[in-house]
Design a protein around this motif. Sequence first.
Motif, mmCIF file in Angstrom:
data_model
loop_
_atom_site.group_PDB
_atom_site.id
_atom_site.type_symbol
_atom_site.label_atom_id
_atom_site.label_comp_id
_atom_site.label_asym_id
_atom_site.label_seq_id
_atom_site.Cartn_x
_atom_site.Cartn_y
_atom_site.Cartn_z
ATOM 1 N N ASN A 70 -64.107 53.950 86.933
ATOM 2 C CA ASN A 70 -65.064 54.916 87.468
ATOM 3 C C ASN A 70 -66.112 54.286 88.369
ATOM 4 N N TRP A 71 -65.842 53.105 88.904
ATOM 5 C CA TRP A 71 -66.757 52.474 89.839
ATOM 6 C C TRP A 71 -66.575 53.134 91.196
ATOM 7 N N GLN A 72 -67.640 53.117 92.000
ATOM 8 C CA GLN A 72 -67.642 53.795 93.284
ATOM 9 C C GLN A 72 -68.006 52.862 94.430
ATOM 10 N N GLY A 73 -67.447 53.159 95.592
ATOM 11 C CA GLY A 73 -67.789 52.444 96.811
ATOM 12 C C GLY A 73 -68.597 53.358 97.711
ATOM 13 N N TYR A 105 -70.523 57.651 86.477
ATOM 14 C CA TYR A 105 -70.094 56.556 87.351
ATOM 15 C C TYR A 105 -71.108 55.424 87.222
ATOM 16 N N PRO A 106 -70.732 54.301 86.574
ATOM 17 C CA PRO A 106 -71.711 53.295 86.182
ATOM 18 C C PRO A 106 -72.054 52.230 87.219
ATOM 19 N N VAL A 107 -71.194 52.047 88.227
ATOM 20 C CA VAL A 107 -71.379 50.939 89.170
ATOM 21 C C VAL A 107 -71.030 51.406 90.579
ATOM 22 N N VAL A 108 -71.800 50.906 91.554
ATOM 23 C CA VAL A 108 -71.538 51.176 92.969
ATOM 24 C C VAL A 108 -71.471 49.846 93.701
ATOM 25 N N VAL A 109 -70.522 49.743 94.630
ATOM 26 C CA VAL A 109 -70.450 48.577 95.515
ATOM 27 C C VAL A 109 -70.630 49.049 96.948
ATOM 28 N N VAL A 110 -71.060 48.131 97.794
ATOM 29 C CA VAL A 110 -71.217 48.442 99.212
ATOM 30 C C VAL A 110 -70.960 47.191 100.032
ATOM 31 N N LEU A 111 -70.374 47.399 101.172
ATOM 32 C CA LEU A 111 -70.203 46.347 102.170
ATOM 33 C C LEU A 111 -71.130 46.738 103.304
#
Length: 167
Positions: A70-73, A105-111
């Motif tokens: 459930n991680w999101q970008g 949704y516990p975590v978000v990543v970004v570039l």
Amino acid sequence: MLIRTEAPADILPIDTLLKSVFETEAEAKLVMKLRENGQRTLSLVACSDEGEVVGHLFFSPVTRDGVDENWQGLAPLAVKAEYQRQGIGQALMEEAKQTLLELGYPVVVVLGHSDYYPKVGFVKAADHGLACQWPVPEEAFMVLELAEGTLAGKTGTIEYSSEFAEL
């Protein structure tokens, strides 16, 4: 300024916004393809007092070593040129953080830009043992833990959905 979930009537204004903010149409095409393929987790817009879409951010699922947790970008985040540097991007992010956490949704990543995203809580993903599936500068790939303790002991490679490969 009103921040709300994307509505069907926002699709074309979002497309126009993305095409005006980025150097190429790649981000606009990506958002359209993600939306069409059911890869939209959350899409928020910021509207002026007149109702014009002046900001947008979009989240889609990512995996860690092929596992869906459930991680999101986050990709992309855009604010119309004449509305930049007024806190709209940060306001969109604050709303998104709260909404994503409430939805589980516990975590978000970004570039993205390493001078911007730390302002809303992102840190270098490498500091948590996380890497991007593409060769990118370490400082550009960041992570934000929404649910405290989620990143503990989690390392690996973050993979975006296949639509990103077409960029």
